[in-house]
Structures are given as structure tokens and as C-alpha cells.
Design an enzyme around this catalytic site. Sequence first.
Site, short mmCIF file in Angstrom:
data_model
loop_
_atom_site.label_atom_id
_atom_site.label_comp_id
_atom_site.label_asym_id
_atom_site.label_seq_id
_atom_site.Cartn_x
_atom_site.Cartn_y
_atom_site.Cartn_z
N ARG A 1 5.28 130.58 45.32
CA ARG A 1 6.36 129.60 45.30
C ARG A 1 7.26 129.90 46.49
O ARG A 1 7.82 131.01 46.59
CB ARG A 1 7.16 129.69 44.00
CG ARG A 1 8.52 129.00 44.10
CD ARG A 1 9.22 128.86 42.79
NE ARG A 1 8.53 127.89 41.93
CZ ARG A 1 9.08 127.33 40.86
NH1 ARG A 1 10.32 127.62 40.53
NH2 ARG A 1 8.41 126.47 40.13
N HIS B 1 4.36 120.18 44.03
CA HIS B 1 4.36 121.00 42.82
C HIS B 1 3.13 120.63 41.98
O HIS B 1 3.25 120.03 40.91
CB HIS B 1 5.66 120.78 42.05
CG HIS B 1 6.00 121.86 41.06
ND1 HIS B 1 5.19 122.97 40.85
CD2 HIS B 1 7.05 122.00 40.20
CE1 HIS B 1 5.73 123.73 39.92
NE2 HIS B 1 6.87 123.18 39.51
N GLN C 1 2.70 121.54 38.16
CA GLN C 1 3.54 120.72 37.29
C GLN C 1 2.83 119.41 36.98
O GLN C 1 2.80 118.96 35.83
CB GLN C 1 4.89 120.46 37.98
CG GLN C 1 5.86 119.68 37.12
CD GLN C 1 6.30 120.49 35.91
OE1 GLN C 1 6.75 121.62 36.03
NE2 GLN C 1 6.17 119.91 34.71
N ASP D 1 13.88 114.22 37.51
CA ASP D 1 14.02 115.61 37.93
C ASP D 1 15.44 115.78 38.46
O ASP D 1 16.17 114.80 38.62
CB ASP D 1 12.96 115.93 39.02
CG ASP D 1 12.93 117.39 39.44
OD1 ASP D 1 13.52 118.24 38.73
OD2 ASP D 1 12.34 117.70 40.50
N CYS E 1 10.46 118.01 34.46
CA CYS E 1 9.77 119.28 34.72
C CYS E 1 10.59 120.49 34.29
O CYS E 1 10.04 121.57 34.08
CB CYS E 1 9.41 119.38 36.20
SG CYS E 1 10.86 119.32 37.27
N ARG F 1 2.26 123.87 30.89
CA ARG F 1 2.08 124.60 32.15
C ARG F 1 1.12 125.77 31.92
O ARG F 1 0.23 126.03 32.72
CB ARG F 1 3.43 125.15 32.66
CG ARG F 1 4.42 124.10 33.13
CD ARG F 1 3.99 123.44 34.43
NE ARG F 1 3.79 124.40 35.50
CZ ARG F 1 4.75 124.91 36.28
NH1 ARG F 1 5.99 124.48 36.16
NH2 ARG F 1 4.47 125.78 37.24
N1 CP Z 1 9.16 123.35 36.17
C1 CP Z 1 9.20 124.53 36.82
O1 CP Z 1 8.46 124.76 37.80
O2 CP Z 1 10.07 125.43 36.29
P1 CP Z 1 10.51 126.82 36.93
O3 CP Z 1 11.31 126.51 38.17
O4 CP Z 1 11.30 127.49 35.87
O5 CP Z 1 9.27 127.60 37.29
N1 NVA Z 2 12.43 119.64 42.29
C1 NVA Z 2 12.82 120.88 41.68
C2 NVA Z 2 11.77 121.35 40.73
C3 NVA Z 2 12.06 122.65 40.05
C4 NVA Z 2 10.96 123.04 39.12
C5 NVA Z 2 13.07 121.92 42.76
O1 NVA Z 2 12.29 121.98 43.72
O2 NVA Z 2 14.04 122.66 42.65
#
Ligand code: CP
Ligand code: NVA
Length: 323
Positions: free
Chosen positions: A121, A148, A151, A243, A283, A311
Site C-alpha cells: 500500500r 484499490h 476492495q 467513499d 469501503c 476483504r
Molecule cells: N477499505 C480499506 O482499504 O480500509 P483500510 O484503509 O483500513 O485498509
Molecule cells: N479513497 C480512500 C480509500 C481508503 C480505503 C483513500 O485512498 O484514502
Amino acid sequence: MILVKTLDLLANNPLSQHKGKSMLQIDEWNREELLALLALATEIKSMQKSGKPYQPLIGKTLAMIFTKSSTRTRVSFEVGMYQLGGKSLFLTDKDLQLGRGETISDTAKILSSYVDGIMIRTHAHQDVVDLAEYGSIPVINGLTDLYHPCQALADLLTIQEHKGILQGIKLAYIGDGNNVINSLALASALLGLDIRVATPPGYEVSKEIADKVKEYAIESGSQVLFTNDPAEAVTGADVVYTDVWTSMGFEQENAKRMKDFASYQVNEKLVAMAKLDYLFMHCLPVHREEEVTTGVIDGPNSVVFEQAENRLHAQKALLATVM
Ligand code: CP
Ligand code: NVA
């Protein structure tokens, strides 16, 4: 006994030859492969619910690199690896020499000699692409500024569980044209969901991604709409998705975004235009009373906690396939 069950799950399956394949973005996997991943996730989930072990990854290790915060991704990958019989290593940029300037290419080569897969990530999507290019093991994108994909897998699994089908389901997304909708729109178009995306002016999905979504939709026979009008997107929808307005890495824009997104809240008035049995999805993490009202996210149509649980199951299918 466990080994026999493992072979059974992946035998005669479009995924049987996918060991070593990365998941950098969802559309590197075609429609048939994505449907097979969802079917495998369903099977793995039902085995887990009935207490049957499925441990194809005994002796395998997943390195998990995080340069952004996470609750769901971190915990679901770590627990998923454990349940599959393997091990995971949680690594932040503070732990790795990457944070002190070691190159992505060197990091990729070193990790490839110790572990069997990498989940990452981070901010720049190109870093994930480079990691896969220079390494010799599968790389899974656990969120970048652009995509993502894990997700999207969990989202589709959740929709399939609730609606029984994916083809023709009307999915409305209201909010930022961000990483989450990029992956979800691509996956939805591949799998034949009708997708309507409503963003404020200036926050649209990029033309490059929108064009790909339209191209896949022609192949799968789905309908696509990109608009600035939330009501147009939500009218008659089976799924209403939103989101956060400010994703990780964009915090300096927060004040401006609060103003720009003010009329894009998913609230009771908006969801009244969706089908009666619509699903509300997010999400997570959520900012209640910003992008969605408490009444909607904590109401009877919300499936956000099942979505989060999925997930785990979706990623276990992916891990078992590529590692
Ligand atoms: N939805 C998601 O990716 O959550 P986190 O940021 O907690 O991993
Ligand atoms: N769009 C959000 C998703 C978090 C899971 C971000 O990138 O922060």
C-alpha cells in the site's frame, strides 16, 4: 488430506495456471478470471464458516509494505495468510531501508529472494509497477493513489451474495473520482454491471480510465454513465456506493473539498431515489455526516460490515491463486 482439498479447489479452474500472477490493477485479470476468483472466494468463505481448514500456503511468506495507514487491509491480509497456513511480515517505510533511499528495484530483488509474495500500500502507483517489474514474485496492490483492486473484489463478492447476479446490476457511485471507483468501475464494466458515477466538477475519473470502462462495457453489454448529477446516478440504482471526500495523501485539500463535495452527500433524500431494496456500500473508513449520513450507513440497507469482512475472503482467494 488438506493437500487433496487444496488441489481440488484449484483444479479444472481458470485460475490453475495463475501462480506468480500479480494484481496491480483489476483489469489485468479478465472477466473469466475475475468470476473464477469470486467463485473461489465463495468456496473458501463457506469452508471457513463451516470450520474446514484450507491451508495451501504452508511454508509461504507474504511481505506487506505499508507507507499509508490501514485497518482492514493490514489485518485481513495478515489473518488471511495465517488462515491459509502461511506467514506475513508487516513492514512500514520506517522499518525498511526503502524509507532511507534504497531503490524499489533493489528492494524488489532482495524481497524476491526471501518471500513468496508482496502486498504493498503506497502513494505512487508506478512504485507498485516497478516492484513487480524488478522482482520475481507476485505483487498485490493494497491501494495506491490510483487503484484499490482488492476492495473491488470484495465489493463484487458482496453484491453477488446479496443480489445473486452481477450482470445488469445498477451501481451508482457518488463522490470523488478516486482509487476506489477507478478499480470498481473497471471491474464492474468487465463483469457487466451498469455503472453510473457522479462526481463534482473537477473530481471526475480520468479520461483514460473512463475510456477503458466504456470499452469494457461495450464487450460485457453494460451501460455506463459519468455525470455531475447525483440524482441522475442514483435513480433506480441497486447499489449506492460512496467513499471519503479526502483520500489519504490529499489532506492539504480538505477544506476546499468539504465545500466542493457538500451537495454530493449520500443522505435519506438521495437514497429515496434508489430501488427500495438498494444496498448501501462504502469501503470504509467513513466520516459519518460528511459523505454519508449516519441514518444511511447505519440503516437497514447498509452492508458495509459484510463488505469489510469480504476483504478477507476475496484476498484469501487471490493469495491462494497467485502464491
Ligand atoms: N477499505 C480499506 O482499504 O480500509 P483500510 O484503509 O483500513 O485498509
Ligand atoms: N479513497 C480512500 C480509500 C481508503 C480505503 C483513500 O485512498 O484514502
